[in-house]
Design an enzyme around this catalytic site. Structure first.
Site, mmCIF file in Angstrom:
data_model
loop_
_atom_site.group_PDB
_atom_site.id
_atom_site.type_symbol
_atom_site.label_atom_id
_atom_site.label_comp_id
_atom_site.label_asym_id
_atom_site.label_seq_id
_atom_site.Cartn_x
_atom_site.Cartn_y
_atom_site.Cartn_z
ATOM 1 N N ASN A 1 -12.867 -3.063 1.506
ATOM 2 C CA ASN A 1 -12.382 -3.921 2.590
ATOM 3 C C ASN A 1 -11.169 -3.228 3.209
ATOM 4 O O ASN A 1 -10.093 -3.229 2.629
ATOM 5 C CB ASN A 1 -12.002 -5.286 2.004
ATOM 6 C CG ASN A 1 -11.377 -6.198 3.034
ATOM 7 O OD1 ASN A 1 -11.393 -5.901 4.236
ATOM 8 N ND2 ASN A 1 -10.824 -7.308 2.580
ATOM 9 N N LYS B 1 -9.526 -4.024 5.800
ATOM 10 C CA LYS B 1 -8.581 -4.964 6.427
ATOM 11 C C LYS B 1 -8.125 -4.427 7.800
ATOM 12 O O LYS B 1 -8.905 -3.761 8.475
ATOM 13 C CB LYS B 1 -7.407 -5.234 5.475
ATOM 14 C CG LYS B 1 -7.890 -5.613 4.068
ATOM 15 C CD LYS B 1 -6.808 -6.115 3.159
ATOM 16 C CE LYS B 1 -7.405 -6.473 1.809
ATOM 17 N NZ LYS B 1 -6.429 -7.039 0.884
ATOM 18 N N HIS C 1 -12.441 -14.440 2.732
ATOM 19 C CA HIS C 1 -11.372 -13.664 2.103
ATOM 20 C C HIS C 1 -10.093 -14.504 2.056
ATOM 21 O O HIS C 1 -9.801 -15.246 2.993
ATOM 22 C CB HIS C 1 -11.139 -12.352 2.858
ATOM 23 C CG HIS C 1 -10.254 -11.430 2.081
ATOM 24 N ND1 HIS C 1 -8.887 -11.563 2.085
ATOM 25 C CD2 HIS C 1 -10.541 -10.411 1.230
ATOM 26 C CE1 HIS C 1 -8.368 -10.646 1.269
ATOM 27 N NE2 HIS C 1 -9.352 -9.939 0.736
ATOM 28 N N GLU D 1 -7.128 -13.833 2.632
ATOM 29 C CA GLU D 1 -6.218 -13.655 3.784
ATOM 30 C C GLU D 1 -6.712 -14.471 4.976
ATOM 31 O O GLU D 1 -5.906 -14.984 5.759
ATOM 32 C CB GLU D 1 -6.110 -12.158 4.119
ATOM 33 C CG GLU D 1 -5.274 -11.429 3.063
ATOM 34 C CD GLU D 1 -5.681 -9.993 2.809
ATOM 35 O OE1 GLU D 1 -6.374 -9.393 3.651
ATOM 36 O OE2 GLU D 1 -5.304 -9.471 1.738
ATOM 37 N N GLU E 1 -11.903 -13.148 -6.364
ATOM 38 C CA GLU E 1 -10.647 -12.444 -6.126
ATOM 39 C C GLU E 1 -9.470 -13.379 -6.390
ATOM 40 O O GLU E 1 -9.072 -14.149 -5.498
ATOM 41 C CB GLU E 1 -10.578 -11.951 -4.683
ATOM 42 C CG GLU E 1 -11.699 -10.995 -4.316
ATOM 43 C CD GLU E 1 -11.308 -10.118 -3.130
ATOM 44 O OE1 GLU E 1 -11.301 -8.894 -3.290
ATOM 45 O OE2 GLU E 1 -10.994 -10.668 -2.063
ATOM 46 N N GLY F 1 -3.553 -7.006 -3.736
ATOM 47 C CA GLY F 1 -2.497 -6.217 -3.119
ATOM 48 C C GLY F 1 -1.182 -6.257 -3.881
ATOM 49 O O GLY F 1 -0.156 -5.813 -3.378
ATOM 50 N N SER G 1 -6.592 -5.475 -6.811
ATOM 51 C CA SER G 1 -5.931 -4.300 -7.394
ATOM 52 C C SER G 1 -6.834 -3.471 -8.308
ATOM 53 O O SER G 1 -6.392 -2.968 -9.340
ATOM 54 C CB SER G 1 -4.648 -4.716 -8.128
ATOM 55 O OG SER G 1 -3.743 -5.322 -7.220
ATOM 56 N N GLY H 1 -9.526 -3.313 -1.855
ATOM 57 C CA GLY H 1 -8.688 -3.269 -0.662
ATOM 58 C C GLY H 1 -7.972 -1.936 -0.576
ATOM 59 O O GLY H 1 -8.523 -0.924 -0.141
#
Ligand code: PGA
Length: 250
Positions: free
Chosen positions: A9, A11, A94, A96, A166, A172, A212, A233
């Site tokens: 991903n 992003k 997701h 985010e 996730e 992250g 991560s 990510g």
């Protein structure tokens, strides 16, 4: 049967030139094993990425889409638009998108339906926040995210679904769920799907872990029986790291 998948991903990273460079690097670096490889560049670079990956085993997928087919939805992208440039898979839900763009389970249920109605595959993301894990609510949170967005689907639709667990506290942050924590939740996810549908549906769905994942922890996490790969990510923005994760399946 379910597949091993390593999905990147990207992003909101990589302009067109950087996208082309990273794809060139990935073509060199990616191992050939039984894992399916997916990358999710930004909308504006999807068409270029499709062109640059033609003839490879890298599938280009989208990071999001809208549930409506067309109309006055400024800034949004429909399933048909994605399909028209060769995109068959979309990431939905997701954390985010949920946290910064107000995507609720209700909106996500509509998006999933729109993608499936268009014959697309969905990588559906979900997972608990740190306070929810600390208070022991993580299983309930995950169960309700699955139920609210996916459990209205007929059993037949599940062949088009990939799940990505996730935990938000691991995204992250450099903090990864341990392989045992991932396995524990993935087994719970499968049990929940089996209870709603059947063992057959639960056994065939790929469940990825995200948060991560790096070359140095991928093999331990992916070795767990209910973990079928990862949604990556930060480490997907570098060919050495992403390929270093993909070799975990070798
Ligand atoms: P991360 O992101 O690997 O950088 O933690 C994972 C994700 O957001 O899918």
């Amino acid at each position: 049967m379910r597949k091993n998948i390593v999905a990147g991903n990207w992003k909101m990273n990589m302009n067109q030139e950087q996208t082309a460079q990273l794809i060139a690097d990935l073509k060199e670096a990616m191992p050939s094993n039984d894992a399916s490889v997916m990358i999710a560049p930004t909308f504006v670079n999807l068409a270029k990425a499709v062109e640059l990956t033609e003839g490879t085993n890298i599938e280009v997928i989208a990071q999001n889409m809208h549930f409506e087919a067309s109309g006055a939805y400024t800034g949004e992208i429909s399933a048909d638009m994605l399909k028209s440039i060769g995109i068959q898979t979309v990431i939905l839900g997701h954390s985010e998108r949920r946290a910064y763009f107000g995507e609720t389970d209700e909106i996500l249920a509509k998006k999933v339906k729109a993608a499936l109605d268009n014959g697309m595959q969905v990588v559906f993301c979900f997972g608990e926040e740190l306070d929810e894990r600390k208070s022991g609510e993580h299983f309930n949170v995950v169960e309700s995210q699955l139920k609210n967005a996916l459990f209205e689907l007929p059993a037949s639709a599940w062949s088009q679904i990939v799940l990505a667990y996730e935990p938000v506290w691991a995204i992250g942050t450099g903090e990864t769920a341990s392989a045992d924590q991932a396995q524990e939740m993935h087994a719970f996810i499968r049990k929940t799907i089996a209870a709603q549908y059947s063992n057959e549906v639960a056994d065939q769905v790929s469940v990825l872990y995200g948060g991560s994942v790096k070359p140095n922890n991928a093999s331990e996490i992916f070795s767990k029986p209910d973990v079928d790969g990862g949604l990556i990510g930060g480490a997907s923005l570098n060919a050495e790291d992403f390929s270093g994760i993909a070799v975990a399946f070798s």
